[in-house]
Design a protein around this motif. Structure first.
Motif, short mmCIF file in Angstrom:
data_model
loop_
_atom_site.label_atom_id
_atom_site.label_comp_id
_atom_site.label_asym_id
_atom_site.label_seq_id
_atom_site.Cartn_x
_atom_site.Cartn_y
_atom_site.Cartn_z
N GLN A 61 0.83 -1.20 0.00
CA GLN A 61 0.00 0.00 0.00
C GLN A 61 0.86 1.26 0.00
OE1 GLN A 61 -2.91 0.07 3.17
NE2 GLN A 61 -3.07 2.28 3.08
N GLY A 62 1.98 1.20 0.69
CA GLY A 62 2.90 2.33 0.75
C GLY A 62 3.85 2.18 1.90
N HIS A 63 5.11 2.57 1.68
CA HIS A 63 6.13 2.45 2.70
C HIS A 63 7.14 3.58 2.57
CE1 HIS A 63 7.46 0.11 -0.80
NE2 HIS A 63 8.66 0.59 -0.50
N ILE A 64 8.00 3.71 3.54
CA ILE A 64 9.02 4.76 3.53
C ILE A 64 10.11 4.37 2.54
CG2 ILE A 64 10.76 5.96 4.91
CD1 ILE A 64 8.85 5.52 7.33
N MET A 122 3.97 4.95 10.37
CA MET A 122 3.54 5.45 9.04
C MET A 122 2.53 6.56 9.17
SD MET A 122 4.97 4.41 6.29
CE MET A 122 3.81 4.90 5.02
N GLU A 123 1.68 6.49 10.19
CA GLU A 123 0.66 7.54 10.34
C GLU A 123 1.31 8.92 10.44
OE1 GLU A 123 -2.69 9.31 13.36
OE2 GLU A 123 -2.00 7.26 13.72
N PRO A 135 2.76 1.81 -5.22
CA PRO A 135 2.87 1.15 -6.53
C PRO A 135 2.87 2.13 -7.71
CG PRO A 135 1.33 -0.04 -5.15
CD PRO A 135 1.68 1.23 -4.42
N SER A 136 2.27 3.30 -7.53
CA SER A 136 2.23 4.28 -8.62
C SER A 136 3.35 5.31 -8.55
CB SER A 136 0.87 4.98 -8.64
OG SER A 136 0.65 5.65 -7.42
N GLY A 137 4.28 5.16 -7.61
CA GLY A 137 5.40 6.09 -7.49
C GLY A 137 5.49 6.66 -6.08
N THR A 138 6.37 7.61 -5.92
CA THR A 138 6.54 8.24 -4.61
C THR A 138 5.61 9.43 -4.50
OG1 THR A 138 8.83 7.49 -4.51
CG2 THR A 138 8.22 9.29 -3.04
#
Length: 157
Positions: A61-64, A122-123, A135-138
């Motif tokens: 989903q998203g990470h640093i 992450m919050e 997945p779509s970029g930073t």
């Protein structure tokens, strides 16, 4: 002053200065905040490895950017292959309502790693407007003014 007149915040008096200093120094030895982690990563020589202890769906989903994905349950079997035991580790998970980063830090410490936990997870990383790899970029969200001053690089604390 009677008991009923004592400030609610001071019903339990502050610790002696030496005890307070030891407590706060210990907290800083065990934790790092997202702003300091971000500044360290941006420096190009952070001196630590950042470990995302969330599961595969959360990672996707998203990470640093630059983090190593090592779910907590996989630490005993994979940490020695993925991490250098001479380099400190900072763990993170979802946020303050989740103790996944704490469990990951404990597992790593039990294996002999020097480790800290990134408080806020992450919050707060996202709420402060720091980059998130998806997945779509930073991407970056606008900083939440409740956790980061608009237009300032950090809170200057």
């Amino acid at each position: 002053m009677t008991v009923t007149e004592i400030s609610a915040a001071l019903r339990m008096p502050p610790a002696a200065p030496a005890e307070a200093a030891a407590f706060f120094a210990a907290r800083l030895a065990f934790q790092a905040d997202v702003s300091d982690v971000h500044a360290s990563l941006e420096s190009g020589a952070p001196g630590f490895v950042l470990v995302d202890s969330r599961g595969p769906e959360a990672w996707a989903q998203g990470h640093i950017p630059g983090a190593v994905h090592l779910p907590t349950a996989e630490i005993p079997g994979r940490a020695a292959d993925l991490l250098d035991s001479t380099v400190p580790v900072i763990t993170y998970c979802w946020g303050p309502g989740c103790d996944g980063a704490t469990r990951a830090a404990l597992a790593l410490a039990q294996l002999g790693f020097h480790v800290k936990e990134m408080i806020g997870g992450m919050e707060y990383w996202t709420r402060e407007g720091f980059p998130v790899k998806t997945p779509s970029g930073t991407t970056r969200q606008a900083p939440d003014p409740l956790v980061a001053p608009p237009g300032a690089p950090d809170c200057a604390c």
